[in-house]
Design an enzyme around this catalytic site. Structure first.
Site, PDB file in Angstrom:
ATOM      1  NE  ARG A  42      22.598  15.634  -1.728  1.00  0.00           N
ATOM      2  CZ  ARG A  42      21.304  16.420  -2.154  1.00  0.00           C
ATOM      3  NH1 ARG A  42      20.782  17.906  -2.690  1.00  0.00           N
ATOM      4  NH2 ARG A  42      20.497  15.489  -2.947  1.00  0.00           N
ATOM      5  CB  ILE A  68      21.937  13.056  -6.167  1.00  0.00           C
ATOM      6  CG1 ILE A  68      22.938  13.456  -4.625  1.00  0.00           C
ATOM      7  CG2 ILE A  68      21.844  14.454  -6.068  1.00  0.00           C
ATOM      8  CD1 ILE A  68      24.187  14.452  -4.805  1.00  0.00           C
ATOM      9  CB  SER A  69      20.192   9.259  -2.062  1.00  0.00           C
ATOM     10  OG  SER A  69      20.323   8.371  -2.610  1.00  0.00           O
ATOM     11  CD  GLN A  70      14.451  13.089   1.752  1.00  0.00           C
ATOM     12  OE1 GLN A  70      14.211  12.038   1.581  1.00  0.00           O
ATOM     13  NE2 GLN A  70      13.205  14.124   1.689  1.00  0.00           N
ATOM     14  N   PRO A  71      19.360  13.916   0.860  1.00  0.00           N
ATOM     15  CG  PRO A  71      20.114  16.598   0.266  1.00  0.00           C
ATOM     16  CD  PRO A  71      19.194  15.464   0.364  1.00  0.00           C
TER      17      PRO A  71
END
Ligand code: SAH
Length: 219
Positions: A42, A68-71
């Site tokens: 990431r 960037i979206s939260q994992p």
């Protein structure tokens, strides 16, 4: 390998393992999805200055007012998409930095991704190229319109929130295909799972979420 893509070595693998443990505690069950999160870098999707936080379970800025979206969200959406079988072709709306695109590309046959901000799209494409991916097609455009030339899709994942579900995305879903989409105004969004059946659509609420808004037209 380009210097930007050289890892932070074992540190990053340890950080990824820790992230996967957190996702498990938060309820992500799919071993397939957890394995992909564990093996997907990431840190190359964020600015070097943020690389040390790349395996924190948080959204991070990627420029142009986007994140960037939260994992956890990436894992949750991917798990829901795959729950009843692996889709062959998947449409993603909102390429952003390309992290979710890469995760999907490691699980399905082909990912088609649309991004409205050209600069983000170009950067994401460079990453896909450097990682030697062969099953991602990413295009500049308005995701509200879907990608009619490649429809129907077995799966559609939307990573920006419209006020209501775009009609074209429902139209481009195959029978038994599944759409995972956050819907609603900021502060009150719901993540929905919509499955197309022979005679209509079935809707299920998955979570309360917080996404950037899905905008009209290209940036
Ligand atoms: N999938 C990304 C999340 C990016 S954030 C990840 O893995 O982190 C959401 C993205 O959706 C932003 O890049 C934003 O520009 C894009 N977006 C918003 N509205 C859009 C639209 N109508 N069509 C295509 N992309 C859109």
């Amino acid at each position: 390998m380009n210097k930007d893509f050289q890892g932070i070595g074992m540190t990053s693998q340890r950080a990824r393992n820790r992230l996967v443990e957190q996702l498990k505690k938060m309820g992500v069950r799919s071993e397939t999805v957890l394995e992909v999160i564990k093996t997907t870098p990431r840190h190359i999707f964020v600015d070097e200055a943020l690389a040390s936080r790349a395996y924190d379970n948080t959204a991070l800025p990627i420029g142009h007012n986007q994140t960037i979206s939260q994992p956890y969200i990436v894992a949750r959406m991917t798990e829901a998409l795959l729950a009843d079988g692996i889709p062959e072709n998947v449409l993603e709306i909102g390429t952003g930095c390309g992290y979710q695109t890469l995760v999907l590309s490691r699980l399905v046959k082909h990912v088609y991704s649309i991004e409205r901000i050209e600069a983000l799209l170009f950067k994401a494409r460079e990453r896909f190229y450097a990682l030697k991916t062969r099953n991602i097609s990413a295009q500049h455009g308005d995701g509200n319109l879907g990608w009619p030339a490649r429809a129907p899709f077995d799966g559609i994942v939307v990573s920006a929130a419209p006020i209501g579900v775009p009609e074209k995305l429902l139209e481009q879903l195959a029978i038994n295909g599944r759409l995972i989409i956050p819907v609603g105004k900021s502060g009150g969004q719901e993540l929905l799972q919509i499955t197309r059946t022979e005679d209509g659509f079935e809707e299920k609420r998955l979570d309360s979420v917080s996404f950037v808004p899905m905008l009209e037209g290209v940036g």
